[in-house]
Design a protein around this motif. Structure first.
Motif, mmCIF file in Angstrom:
data_model
loop_
_atom_site.group_PDB
_atom_site.id
_atom_site.type_symbol
_atom_site.label_atom_id
_atom_site.label_comp_id
_atom_site.label_asym_id
_atom_site.label_seq_id
_atom_site.Cartn_x
_atom_site.Cartn_y
_atom_site.Cartn_z
ATOM 1 N N LEU A 139 0.856 -1.186 0.000
ATOM 2 C CA LEU A 139 0.000 0.000 0.000
ATOM 3 C C LEU A 139 0.893 1.238 0.000
ATOM 4 C CD1 LEU A 139 -2.604 -1.007 2.739
ATOM 5 C CD2 LEU A 139 -2.883 -1.117 0.251
ATOM 6 N N ILE A 140 0.625 2.170 -0.904
ATOM 7 C CA ILE A 140 1.377 3.417 -0.956
ATOM 8 C C ILE A 140 0.372 4.561 -0.923
ATOM 9 C CG2 ILE A 140 3.020 4.848 -2.227
ATOM 10 C CD1 ILE A 140 4.078 2.278 -3.540
ATOM 11 N N PHE A 141 0.437 5.353 0.129
ATOM 12 C CA PHE A 141 -0.418 6.514 0.270
ATOM 13 C C PHE A 141 0.340 7.742 -0.214
ATOM 14 C CE2 PHE A 141 -1.401 3.396 3.531
ATOM 15 C CZ PHE A 141 -2.746 3.157 3.269
ATOM 16 N N ARG A 154 4.291 11.479 -4.133
ATOM 17 C CA ARG A 154 5.365 12.001 -3.292
ATOM 18 C C ARG A 154 6.379 10.907 -2.920
ATOM 19 N NH1 ARG A 154 4.458 17.022 -1.524
ATOM 20 N NH2 ARG A 154 5.538 16.754 0.449
ATOM 21 N N VAL A 155 6.325 9.786 -3.648
ATOM 22 C CA VAL A 155 7.223 8.651 -3.396
ATOM 23 C C VAL A 155 8.085 8.417 -4.625
ATOM 24 C CG1 VAL A 155 7.316 6.161 -2.936
ATOM 25 C CG2 VAL A 155 5.602 7.586 -1.782
ATOM 26 N N SER A 156 9.400 8.264 -4.404
ATOM 27 C CA SER A 156 10.358 7.985 -5.476
ATOM 28 C C SER A 156 11.034 6.645 -5.207
ATOM 29 C CB SER A 156 11.432 9.073 -5.541
ATOM 30 O OG SER A 156 10.861 10.327 -5.787
ATOM 31 N N LEU A 157 11.037 5.792 -6.228
ATOM 32 C CA LEU A 157 11.719 4.501 -6.131
ATOM 33 C C LEU A 157 12.795 4.428 -7.196
ATOM 34 C CD1 LEU A 157 8.747 1.963 -5.749
ATOM 35 C CD2 LEU A 157 10.091 3.043 -3.945
ATOM 36 N N ASN A 160 3.660 5.642 3.598
ATOM 37 C CA ASN A 160 2.909 6.889 3.591
ATOM 38 C C ASN A 160 3.838 7.987 3.093
ATOM 39 O OD1 ASN A 160 1.695 9.382 4.212
ATOM 40 N ND2 ASN A 160 0.435 8.403 5.768
ATOM 41 N N GLY A 161 3.599 8.447 1.867
ATOM 42 C CA GLY A 161 4.471 9.410 1.225
ATOM 43 C C GLY A 161 4.126 10.860 1.468
ATOM 44 N N SER A 178 6.019 9.370 6.906
ATOM 45 C CA SER A 178 6.813 10.553 6.552
ATOM 46 C C SER A 178 6.129 11.845 7.018
ATOM 47 C CB SER A 178 7.059 10.595 5.044
ATOM 48 O OG SER A 178 5.840 10.678 4.348
ATOM 49 N N ALA A 179 5.139 11.717 7.835
ATOM 50 C CA ALA A 179 4.459 12.883 8.398
ATOM 51 C C ALA A 179 3.872 12.485 9.747
ATOM 52 C CB ALA A 179 3.353 13.364 7.462
ATOM 53 N N ASN A 180 3.678 13.486 10.580
ATOM 54 C CA ASN A 180 3.087 13.236 11.877
ATOM 55 C C ASN A 180 2.090 14.353 12.182
ATOM 56 O OD1 ASN A 180 2.584 12.073 14.332
ATOM 57 N ND2 ASN A 180 4.686 12.225 15.089
#
Length: 188
Positions: free
Chosen positions: A36-38, A42-45, A58-59, A79-81
């Motif tokens: 799962l990618i949220f 905002r995600v780089s692979l 979580n991106g 990656s966030a809080n």
């Protein structure tokens, strides 16, 4: 049997749509269909990345996973809080604190690892199973525990020799169809 095939087809199609939305995607990655990618934009692979079953990424604050990373099952990356300092409500308010997560080249992340916002895992690290990673991990470190702590470092001469020879596991496995060797000599 037919239900299982339909489920796998659906999971793979869902993953493909998700991967097409990533900010950057390299080549020859093996990513479990249960990943799962949220906030995928905002995600780089990078390339030659393996992500095992049941990963949750979580991106929101941005996540970058560089080339050659191997990740075991049940990874969680935040990656966030929520904001709780001087918040308008308790326990927190609607404001988020974004903190980019970076996993350097050729990192091996064991199973059931949690990576917290703002973590930066240096190149060539080994993250032991069950670790909770927070902060910066120096390159070539081997870490274990919760919270994780560096217990030793990899052999830098050996690591950089293999890197210079482009001996990246997933790349070699895909090109040469490597098979695992099983050492049954328990005395070593």
């Amino acid at each position: 049997m037919i239900r299982k095939m339909i489920f796998e087809f659906y999971q793979n199609a869902k993953l493909k749509r998700l991967l097409n939305r990533l900010k950057i995607i390299g080549v020859n990655n093996k990513i479990s269909s249960s990943t799962l990618i949220f906030y995928p934009e905002r995600v780089s692979l990078g390339s030659y990345i393996y992500i095992g079953p049941n990963a949750e990424i979580n991106g929101l604050g941005e996540v970058e996973i560089m080339n050659g990373v191997i990740i075991g099952p049940n990874l969680v990356i935040h990656s966030a809080n929520h904001n709780f300092k001087n918040s308008k409500y308790i326990p927190y308010d609607e404001t988020f604190d974004f903190r980019r997560v970076i996993i350097g080249e050729n990192v091996w992340v064991g199973g059931n690892v949690i990576i917290t916002p703002g973590s930066n895992i240096g190149e060539g690290c080994i993250i032991g199973a069950g670790c909770v990673v927070s902060g910066t991990i120096p390159p070539l470190s081997i870490v274990i525990g919760n919270p994780c702590k560096v217990i030793k470092s990899r052999d830098s001469e050996h690591y950089y020799r293999l890197k210079n020879e482009n001996k990246i596991y997933l790349k070699e496995k895909l090109i040469k169809n490597l098979k695992p060797e099983i050492n049954l000599n328990y005395n070593e």
